[in-house]
Write a protein that holds these residues in place. Structure first.
Motif, PDB file in Angstrom:
ATOM      1  N   PRO B  29       0.950  -1.256   0.087  1.00 54.93           N
ATOM      2  CA  PRO B  29       0.203   0.104  -0.049  1.00 54.93           C
ATOM      3  C   PRO B  29       0.708   1.246   0.025  1.00 54.93           C
ATOM      4  CG  PRO B  29      -0.134  -1.025   2.198  1.00 54.93           C
ATOM      5  CD  PRO B  29       0.742  -1.964   1.365  1.00 54.93           C
ATOM      6  N   THR B  30       1.963   1.195   0.614  1.00 50.98           N
ATOM      7  CA  THR B  30       2.791   2.473   0.719  1.00 50.98           C
ATOM      8  C   THR B  30       4.474   2.007   0.056  1.00 50.98           C
ATOM      9  OG1 THR B  30       3.477   2.201   2.853  1.00 50.98           O
ATOM     10  CG2 THR B  30       1.311   3.523   2.267  1.00 50.98           C
ATOM     11  N   ILE B  31       5.328   3.034  -0.091  1.00 51.24           N
ATOM     12  CA  ILE B  31       6.644   2.768  -0.382  1.00 51.24           C
ATOM     13  C   ILE B  31       7.094   2.328   1.208  1.00 51.24           C
ATOM     14  CG2 ILE B  31       8.893   3.652  -0.951  1.00 51.24           C
ATOM     15  CD1 ILE B  31       7.204   5.299  -3.132  1.00 51.24           C
ATOM     16  N   GLY B  32       6.737   2.731   2.035  1.00 50.57           N
ATOM     17  CA  GLY B  32       7.017   2.457   3.399  1.00 50.57           C
ATOM     18  C   GLY B  32       7.063   1.038   3.654  1.00 50.57           C
ATOM     19  N   VAL B  33       5.964   0.467   3.469  1.00 52.52           N
ATOM     20  CA  VAL B  33       5.674  -0.991   3.545  1.00 52.52           C
ATOM     21  C   VAL B  33       6.587  -1.934   2.567  1.00 52.52           C
ATOM     22  CG1 VAL B  33       4.031  -2.931   3.072  1.00 52.52           C
ATOM     23  CG2 VAL B  33       3.259  -0.702   4.133  1.00 52.52           C
ATOM     24  N   VAL B  34       7.106  -1.426   1.481  1.00 53.70           N
ATOM     25  CA  VAL B  34       7.982  -2.161   0.706  1.00 53.70           C
ATOM     26  C   VAL B  34       9.174  -2.186   1.432  1.00 53.70           C
ATOM     27  CG1 VAL B  34       9.370  -1.980  -1.696  1.00 53.70           C
ATOM     28  CG2 VAL B  34       7.014  -1.261  -1.586  1.00 53.70           C
ATOM     29  N   PHE B  35       9.694  -0.970   1.914  1.00 51.64           N
ATOM     30  CA  PHE B  35      10.985  -1.149   2.598  1.00 51.64           C
ATOM     31  C   PHE B  35      10.784  -2.210   3.903  1.00 51.64           C
ATOM     32  CE2 PHE B  35      12.365   2.524   0.236  1.00 51.64           C
ATOM     33  CZ  PHE B  35      13.595   2.321   0.196  1.00 51.64           C
ATOM     34  N   ALA B  36       9.737  -1.903   4.459  1.00 59.18           N
ATOM     35  CA  ALA B  36       9.389  -2.953   5.655  1.00 59.18           C
ATOM     36  C   ALA B  36       9.725  -4.443   5.327  1.00 59.18           C
ATOM     37  CB  ALA B  36       8.302  -2.613   6.324  1.00 59.18           C
ATOM     38  N   GLU B  37       8.924  -4.735   4.178  1.00 63.70           N
ATOM     39  CA  GLU B  37       8.955  -6.062   3.715  1.00 63.70           C
ATOM     40  C   GLU B  37      10.387  -6.529   3.479  1.00 63.70           C
ATOM     41  OE1 GLU B  37       6.545  -8.274   3.531  1.00 63.70           O
ATOM     42  OE2 GLU B  37       4.756  -7.012   4.153  1.00 63.70           O
ATOM     43  N   VAL B  38      11.354  -5.633   2.671  1.00 63.92           N
ATOM     44  CA  VAL B  38      12.368  -6.072   2.270  1.00 63.92           C
ATOM     45  C   VAL B  38      13.403  -6.178   3.432  1.00 63.92           C
ATOM     46  CG1 VAL B  38      14.474  -5.358   1.029  1.00 63.92           C
ATOM     47  CG2 VAL B  38      12.073  -5.035  -0.049  1.00 63.92           C
ATOM     48  N   ALA B  39      13.270  -5.153   4.362  1.00 68.13           N
ATOM     49  CA  ALA B  39      14.095  -5.489   5.619  1.00 68.13           C
ATOM     50  C   ALA B  39      13.985  -6.473   6.388  1.00 68.13           C
ATOM     51  CB  ALA B  39      13.769  -3.980   6.469  1.00 68.13           C
TER      52      ALA B  39
END
Lengths: 269, 269
Positions: B29-39
């Motif tokens: 839903p957000t770019i922040g979630v993309v980073f959280a998933e990758v991290a």
């Protein structure tokens, strides 16, 4: 004089304009329209330039690139975001509406909430969306919550209580220049540098002009020149000193410089 | 490996991921979630870093500040925006829905149209809004227009046909370093500099390290440190040369430097 500002009612821009312009306000649908109204004459404008958490406001920087408007004052508005809903949402709402910039400013609270996040186009739109869908919530400003009948569940959910937005007043036409450099109304200056060509070392040379004269740069922000990927212009703010006029003259010898204005950098609302 | 990317279906991020990740895509839903998933491991991510018209993508820069993810590749996607509507709108629609970044990229067309502009949260949201309100129109991508059943009235309404978005692939954990500086897979490097203290002349010193070694900076972008107004960090991209390793070592002696990665800078999709 009428004051053009980004609407709708309840935006932080509107809140700022109420404080510094009084009631004679023209609400505009975009920041681009604010600049167009100012450039066509008959009104002044108040626009957000940068936020201490979310950074520069691209539409405002583009407004300076598209028009010849200049800056005559700056103001700092402490930003307070609140968690609000129309009806009790229990422990968790089904989703939370938030503007992407506000999300950046309240990321800890929003991300800890652990519910789906839906990005909106403004804080007012977030409040409106939460008002229309029972069981959802919003991150919004106090005025926007009030306008849309939301109840504030938790105040001040911004990451930092130092969260501040810097606004500037813009007026028609190019900066007339020739401002007395020792005036108390002229503490800070803004310029826009367009290198036109990407010469290696040019940025170093530009910053070196300030360093050589001991002038503190308070901000440098790059922005696409719109001539293709990898080509940038630079917005630079620096302190007014008795050498600042010399620095601008020297810069004009080495690259394209547009003076955006010299103004008081002290007014805090 | 699964690839996390900003959704919904029809975004430019989704289009990019389809080209470089195949079908194994996780829409976030957000770019922040993309980073959280990758991290958190188990997937790679594709995020937009900058656009040649609209500038840096703040949420992506913040993602690097909040996680220790690093960059392993970059890709350039030509951006094509279209003017579309669900039903014939005659000469003028009653309003036009457009994402603020897309507005920046299509400002000439949108502003010349002379109808009210309503900003939305994404190109997909613009298409959805126009599909739901007959008589209105949207600026959107071809995939989003297709998903929401809009008919394209005019193709390629972006200001510049050179409109390009630069995406990067992000992976879990810190950049391992020690990359062979003469590898063809390592043409460009990205670093994040956090001066920690605002020492006058520090930026000049930093840029001087590159200038002294003849290394071309391809980009410098400031971003709030989140420690209060006037405090910034700098994202810097520079060319890999045989001196680039020395430059980073020298920089680490004078300030805080985080290496974000060295990668091939040539892949164009």
């Amino acid at each position: 004089m009428k004051c053009a500002v980004l609407g709708p009612e309840g935006t932080f821009s509107h809140e700022m304009a109420l404080k510094v312009c009084g009631r004679d306000i023209m609400l505009c649908p975009t920041i681009g329209v604010v600049f167009a109204e100012v450039a066509s004459g008959g009104c002044t404008g108040i626009v957000p330039l940068e936020n201490s958490e979310a950074g520069g406001v691209g539409e405002t920087l583009d407004g300076f690139m598209k028009t010849d408007c200049h800056i005559t004052a700056e103001y700092y508005l402490p930003v307070r975001h609140h968690y609000a809903a129309a009806v009790p949402v229990g422990e968790k709402p089904s989703c939370i509406y938030v503007h992407p910039q506000s999300h950046g400013q309240c990321s800890r609270f929003v991300d800890d909430l652990g519910v789906p996040v839906i990005h909106t186009a403004s804080n007012a739109a977030s409040a409106k969306a939460a008002a229309e869908k029972p069981g959802t919530a919003a991150i919004t400003s106090a005025p926007a919550a009030g306008i849309h009948g939301l109840k504030i569940i938790r105040e001040n959910v911004q990451n930092s209580d130092n969260n501040v937005t810097r606004f500037v007043r813009v007026e028609k036409g190019p900066y007339p220049g020739g401002y007395p450099y020792d005036s108390p109304d002229c503490r800070k200056c803004s310029i826009l540098i367009d290198p036109l060509e990407d010469r290696p070392g040019l940025l170093y040379e530009i910053i070196g002009v300030f360093a050589a004269m001991g002038i503190n740069l308070s901000r440098i922000e790059s922005r696409p020149s719109k001539r293709g990927m990898g080509s940038y212009v630079f917005f630079i703010d620096f302190a007014m000193t008795s050498y600042s006029g010399d620095a601008v003259r020297r810069l004009k010898e080495i690259t394209f410089v547009r003076e955006l204005g010299c103004y008081s950098g002290t007014e805090v609302v």
